[in-house]
Scaffold this active site. Structure first.
Site, PDB file in Angstrom:
ATOM      1  N   THR A 130       0.773  -1.252  -0.238  1.00  0.00           N
ATOM      2  CA  THR A 130       0.138   0.147   0.058  1.00  0.00           C
ATOM      3  C   THR A 130       0.803   1.435   0.019  1.00  0.00           C
ATOM      4  O   THR A 130       2.057   1.421   0.517  1.00  0.00           O
ATOM      5  CB  THR A 130      -1.069   0.185   1.261  1.00  0.00           C
ATOM      6  OG1 THR A 130      -1.500   1.377   1.108  1.00  0.00           O
ATOM      7  CG2 THR A 130      -0.124  -0.511   2.600  1.00  0.00           C
ATOM      8  N   GLU A 132       0.206   3.544   1.941  1.00  0.00           N
ATOM      9  CA  GLU A 132       0.380   4.100   3.286  1.00  0.00           C
ATOM     10  C   GLU A 132       1.701   3.806   3.804  1.00  0.00           C
ATOM     11  O   GLU A 132       1.990   4.357   4.615  1.00  0.00           O
ATOM     12  CB  GLU A 132      -0.514   3.336   4.072  1.00  0.00           C
ATOM     13  CG  GLU A 132      -2.017   3.876   4.034  1.00  0.00           C
ATOM     14  CD  GLU A 132      -2.092   5.343   4.533  1.00  0.00           C
ATOM     15  OE1 GLU A 132      -1.766   5.203   5.817  1.00  0.00           O
ATOM     16  OE2 GLU A 132      -2.758   5.958   3.923  1.00  0.00           O
ATOM     17  N   TYR A 158      -1.116   0.096  10.910  1.00  0.00           N
ATOM     18  CA  TYR A 158      -1.384  -0.440   9.531  1.00  0.00           C
ATOM     19  C   TYR A 158      -0.271  -0.219   8.568  1.00  0.00           C
ATOM     20  O   TYR A 158       0.392  -1.420   8.197  1.00  0.00           O
ATOM     21  CB  TYR A 158      -2.670   0.128   8.793  1.00  0.00           C
ATOM     22  CG  TYR A 158      -2.829  -0.145   7.665  1.00  0.00           C
ATOM     23  CD1 TYR A 158      -3.432  -1.332   7.233  1.00  0.00           C
ATOM     24  CD2 TYR A 158      -2.425   0.714   6.592  1.00  0.00           C
ATOM     25  CE1 TYR A 158      -3.599  -1.681   5.834  1.00  0.00           C
ATOM     26  CE2 TYR A 158      -2.798   0.324   5.213  1.00  0.00           C
ATOM     27  CZ  TYR A 158      -3.547  -0.772   4.809  1.00  0.00           C
ATOM     28  OH  TYR A 158      -3.704  -1.396   3.616  1.00  0.00           O
ATOM     29  N   LYS A 162       2.064  -3.313   7.174  1.00  0.00           N
ATOM     30  CA  LYS A 162       2.276  -3.453   5.760  1.00  0.00           C
ATOM     31  C   LYS A 162       3.701  -3.316   5.341  1.00  0.00           C
ATOM     32  O   LYS A 162       3.951  -4.273   4.448  1.00  0.00           O
ATOM     33  CB  LYS A 162       1.378  -2.222   4.976  1.00  0.00           C
ATOM     34  CG  LYS A 162      -0.173  -2.732   4.947  1.00  0.00           C
ATOM     35  CD  LYS A 162      -0.604  -3.825   3.944  1.00  0.00           C
ATOM     36  CE  LYS A 162      -2.212  -4.098   3.868  1.00  0.00           C
ATOM     37  NZ  LYS A 162      -2.387  -5.267   3.097  1.00  0.00           N
TER      38      LYS A 162
HETATM   39  P1  NAP Z   1     -11.390  -4.932   2.881  1.00  0.00           P
HETATM   40  O1  NAP Z   1     -12.581  -4.438   1.879  1.00  0.00           O
HETATM   41  O2  NAP Z   1     -10.942  -4.062   4.182  1.00  0.00           O
HETATM   42  O3  NAP Z   1     -11.073  -6.411   2.871  1.00  0.00           O
HETATM   43  C1  NAP Z   1     -10.231  -7.209   3.807  1.00  0.00           C
HETATM   44  C2  NAP Z   1     -10.298  -8.484   3.885  1.00  0.00           C
HETATM   45  O4  NAP Z   1      -9.475  -9.192   4.805  1.00  0.00           O
HETATM   46  C3  NAP Z   1     -11.673  -8.926   4.207  1.00  0.00           C
HETATM   47  O5  NAP Z   1     -12.329  -9.853   3.331  1.00  0.00           O
HETATM   48  C4  NAP Z   1     -11.834  -9.416   5.603  1.00  0.00           C
HETATM   49  O6  NAP Z   1     -12.537 -10.459   6.024  1.00  0.00           O
HETATM   50  C5  NAP Z   1     -10.423 -10.032   5.618  1.00  0.00           C
HETATM   51  N1  NAP Z   1      -9.689 -10.340   6.682  1.00  0.00           N
HETATM   52  C6  NAP Z   1      -9.646  -9.486   7.657  1.00  0.00           C
HETATM   53  N2  NAP Z   1      -9.058 -10.378   8.884  1.00  0.00           N
HETATM   54  C7  NAP Z   1      -8.710 -11.488   8.398  1.00  0.00           C
HETATM   55  C8  NAP Z   1      -8.045 -12.626   9.163  1.00  0.00           C
HETATM   56  N3  NAP Z   1      -7.621 -12.728  10.350  1.00  0.00           N
HETATM   57  N4  NAP Z   1      -7.912 -13.734   8.274  1.00  0.00           N
HETATM   58  C9  NAP Z   1      -8.549 -13.679   7.070  1.00  0.00           C
HETATM   59  N5  NAP Z   1      -9.020 -12.670   6.299  1.00  0.00           N
HETATM   60  C10 NAP Z   1      -9.263 -11.447   6.982  1.00  0.00           C
HETATM   61  O7  NAP Z   1      -9.917  -4.317   2.058  1.00  0.00           O
HETATM   62  P2  NAP Z   1      -9.846  -3.880   0.330  1.00  0.00           P
HETATM   63  O8  NAP Z   1      -9.956  -2.482   0.274  1.00  0.00           O
HETATM   64  O9  NAP Z   1     -10.614  -5.129  -0.471  1.00  0.00           O
HETATM   65  O10 NAP Z   1      -8.447  -4.311   0.247  1.00  0.00           O
HETATM   66  C11 NAP Z   1      -7.614  -5.396  -0.157  1.00  0.00           C
HETATM   67  C12 NAP Z   1      -6.239  -5.457   0.343  1.00  0.00           C
HETATM   68  O11 NAP Z   1      -5.471  -4.517  -0.238  1.00  0.00           O
HETATM   69  C13 NAP Z   1      -5.925  -5.199   1.706  1.00  0.00           C
HETATM   70  O12 NAP Z   1      -5.120  -5.825   2.423  1.00  0.00           O
HETATM   71  C14 NAP Z   1      -5.623  -3.714   1.955  1.00  0.00           C
HETATM   72  O13 NAP Z   1      -4.604  -3.431   3.041  1.00  0.00           O
HETATM   73  C15 NAP Z   1      -4.761  -3.589   0.586  1.00  0.00           C
HETATM   74  N6  NAP Z   1      -4.998  -2.310   0.120  1.00  0.00           N
HETATM   75  C16 NAP Z   1      -6.099  -1.695  -0.125  1.00  0.00           C
HETATM   76  C17 NAP Z   1      -6.063  -0.153  -0.829  1.00  0.00           C
HETATM   77  C18 NAP Z   1      -7.485   0.212  -1.247  1.00  0.00           C
HETATM   78  O14 NAP Z   1      -7.278   1.620  -1.493  1.00  0.00           O
HETATM   79  N7  NAP Z   1      -8.666  -0.396  -1.258  1.00  0.00           N
HETATM   80  C19 NAP Z   1      -4.782   0.125  -1.043  1.00  0.00           C
HETATM   81  C20 NAP Z   1      -3.572  -0.432  -1.045  1.00  0.00           C
HETATM   82  C21 NAP Z   1      -3.707  -1.640  -0.351  1.00  0.00           C
HETATM   83  P3  NAP Z   1     -13.888 -10.090   6.798  1.00  0.00           P
HETATM   84  O15 NAP Z   1     -14.832  -9.437   5.651  1.00  0.00           O
HETATM   85  O16 NAP Z   1     -14.410 -11.457   7.527  1.00  0.00           O
HETATM   86  O17 NAP Z   1     -13.612  -9.032   7.716  1.00  0.00           O
HETATM   87  O1  F7E Z   2      -9.247   7.932   4.683  1.00  0.00           O
HETATM   88  C1  F7E Z   2      -9.583  11.230   6.051  1.00  0.00           C
HETATM   89  C2  F7E Z   2      -8.774  10.224   6.744  1.00  0.00           C
HETATM   90  O2  F7E Z   2     -10.079   5.603   5.657  1.00  0.00           O
HETATM   91  C3  F7E Z   2      -8.774   8.663   3.597  1.00  0.00           C
HETATM   92  C4  F7E Z   2      -7.433   2.038   2.972  1.00  0.00           C
HETATM   93  O3  F7E Z   2      -8.038   1.276   1.940  1.00  0.00           O
HETATM   94  O4  F7E Z   2      -6.281   3.418   1.460  1.00  0.00           O
HETATM   95  C5  F7E Z   2      -7.396   3.305   2.451  1.00  0.00           C
HETATM   96  O5  F7E Z   2      -6.705   4.270   3.750  1.00  0.00           O
HETATM   97  C6  F7E Z   2      -8.886  10.036   4.380  1.00  0.00           C
HETATM   98  C7  F7E Z   2      -7.773  10.117   5.344  1.00  0.00           C
HETATM   99  O6  F7E Z   2      -8.733   5.526   3.488  1.00  0.00           O
HETATM  100  C8  F7E Z   2     -13.014  10.534   7.700  1.00  0.00           C
HETATM  101  O7  F7E Z   2      -8.010  10.937   7.584  1.00  0.00           O
HETATM  102  C9  F7E Z   2     -11.777  12.380   7.028  1.00  0.00           C
HETATM  103  O8  F7E Z   2      -6.927  11.103   5.484  1.00  0.00           O
HETATM  104  O9  F7E Z   2     -10.844   6.439   3.430  1.00  0.00           O
HETATM  105  P1  F7E Z   2     -10.024   6.387   4.294  1.00  0.00           P
HETATM  106  P2  F7E Z   2      -6.983   5.714   3.956  1.00  0.00           P
HETATM  107  O10 F7E Z   2      -6.734   5.775   5.262  1.00  0.00           O
HETATM  108  O11 F7E Z   2      -6.485   6.468   2.978  1.00  0.00           O
HETATM  109  C10 F7E Z   2      -4.776   3.135   1.840  1.00  0.00           C
HETATM  110  C11 F7E Z   2      -4.057   3.299   0.499  1.00  0.00           C
HETATM  111  C12 F7E Z   2      -5.043   1.580   2.375  1.00  0.00           C
HETATM  112  O12 F7E Z   2      -3.783   0.901   2.121  1.00  0.00           O
HETATM  113  C13 F7E Z   2      -6.083   1.428   3.377  1.00  0.00           C
HETATM  114  O13 F7E Z   2      -6.133  -0.102   3.454  1.00  0.00           O
HETATM  115  O14 F7E Z   2      -9.980  10.490   4.783  1.00  0.00           O
HETATM  116  N1  F7E Z   2     -11.105  11.113   6.745  1.00  0.00           N
HETATM  117  N2  F7E Z   2     -12.926  11.901   7.797  1.00  0.00           N
HETATM  118  C14 F7E Z   2     -11.922  10.130   6.969  1.00  0.00           C
HETATM  119  N3  F7E Z   2     -11.610   8.639   7.064  1.00  0.00           N
HETATM  120  C15 F7E Z   2     -12.434   8.153   7.313  1.00  0.00           C
HETATM  121  N4  F7E Z   2     -12.558   6.509   7.004  1.00  0.00           N
HETATM  122  N5  F7E Z   2     -13.857   8.506   7.946  1.00  0.00           N
HETATM  123  C16 F7E Z   2     -13.974   9.693   7.856  1.00  0.00           C
HETATM  124  O15 F7E Z   2     -14.879  10.158   8.766  1.00  0.00           O
END
Ligand code: NAP
Ligand code: F7E
Length: 333
Positions: A130, A132, A158, A162
């Protein structure tokens, strides 16, 4: 009935946003899809079966190494995509140790399960790394965006977990010659995004405000900027990384950055409201102990070597999410 000729894939995190997009993509490419599902009565099980009936679910947890060995024995995969994580940055501050176990050590458990079961060293492994890990601070931010060579400065439990997953994946590639790669993905969103993330929280609230079900939305800081793309585009990039001759890490991003205020502005415009400010209240409960100020990615290596490019742009992303939430919310009583 499982076919002997089809490629086989194991996806951890099958119930998450990316898990669904990836399952659909790989099913379309004629893969036999297996998905790891945790818990004895996971509330997302029925919805997952309904939406992705072609996925064979295997019970397991990335913190339970023995369950991953079993998953490998059942799925016998050609490719493994490790998407499982505690992925909410704000939540990771509240459960830092669990986050380290799942998001960090879970990667090692999956790699070890592959190493000991894949005696011919043929399995290809994708780790969901990520943006992050970069941290978004001014001092380490390249002008044209973070790339594969940029330095890391994670700002949350987190991000730290990662970073461990990133390095252990690289280490297994170098030590055991495994085809193990990281996709360093910037934020990607869409209709399947969890309601706990800011984009979906906004588009869902906007839809509810339009339908008279909600009066305002409570958010944390509105100034941070993110490089936001569409999840459907990003899973294609994950797959392309595993089809290369050589295992390499790649950044996937749009190359644009926008603030939460900009997202709010476009989302409210979709329902005919030009001034979003009266509908938004700030609540410190949604602020984080340390913030990632600005994320901007440079996807030029992926564009050059994988032929990958995002298709959906920022206004298109906001539009599709508002439209989807209006559709979902208008069907609810
Ligand atoms: P998500 O919607 O939060 O999905 C996370 C998944 O992990 C869910 O299926 C969850 O299962 C599963 N999980 C959590 N704890 C577990 C455990 N102990 N054992 C097995 N499975 C478990 O995340 P996403 O947005 O699809 O992202 C997919 C991956 O890419 C994640 O690793 C995330 O950190 C990474 N990532 C995401 C983004 C983004 O912008 N979306 C960007 C960069 C990297 P449950 O449904 O049972 O909780
Ligand atoms: O926050 C601000 C918050 O939680 C985005 C994950 O998929 O992308 C995601 O992480 C921004 C941050 O995503 C609220 O403080 C304000 O600045 O939607 P977010 P994230 O933190 O960028 C990365 C690439 C990953 O890898 C992660 O798994 O929005 N913010 N107000 C808020 N955020 C949330 N959630 N809720 C609020 O009310």
């Amino acid at each position: 009935m499982v076919s002997a000729n089809k490629k086989r894939v194991l996806i951890t995190g099958i119930t998450g946003q990316d898990g669904g997009h990836l399952a659909k993509l790989l099913h379309g490419k004629n893969y036999e899809v297996f998905g790891l599902i945790r818990g004895q009565n996971n509330p997302k099980r029925e919805a997952t079966i309904k939406e992705y009936p072609y996925v064979t679910l295997i019970e397991g947890d990335v913190t339970d190494y023995s369950s991953l060995i079993r998953a490998m024995q059942v799925a016998k995969p050609d490719e493994v995509y490790n998407l499982a994580a505690i992925s909410h940055v704000g939540h990771s501050f509240k459960v830092p140790q669990l986050t380290s176990d799942v998001t960090g050590k879970g990667v090692l458990n999956m790699l070890e399960a592959i190493r000991v079961t894949d005696l011919e060293n043929k399995v290809r492994f994708y780790q969901a790394s990520t943006s992050e890990m970069f941290g978004g601070l001014e001092y380490n931010r390249p002008k044209n965006g973070y790339n594969e060579e940029s330095s890391f400065h994670p700002r949350s439990p987190y991000g730290v977990a990662k970073l461990y997953g990133f390095w252990i994946t690289k280490n297994y590639r170098e030590s055991y010659k495994m085809f193990a790669v990281s996709g360093i993905l910037f934020n990607h969103e869409g209709e399947r995004r969890g309601l706990e993330f800011v984009t979906r929280k906004i588009t869902n609230a906007v839809a509810r405000i339009k339908l008279g079900k909600q009066d305002f939305i409570e958010l944390g800081d509105l100034w941070p900027k993110r490089d936001w793309g569409y999840a459907g585009d990003y899973v294609e990039g994950m797959w392309r990384m595993l089809q290369r001759d050589e295992p390499k890490d790649y950044v996937l991003a749009t190359g644009e950055t926008h603030s939460i205020e900009e997202f709010l502005s476009l989302a409210f415009k979709e329902i005919g409201i030009d001034d979003w400010k009266p509908y938004v209240k700030q609540n410190p409960a949604f602020m984080r102990p340390a913030e990632v100020d600005l994320l901007l990615g440079d996807p030029s290596k992926a564009e050059r070597e994988l032929g990958w490019k995002r298709k959906v742009d920022f206004p298109g992303l906001v539009r599709l999410m508002v439209k989807s939430d209006l559709n979902i919310e208008s069907k609810k009583i």
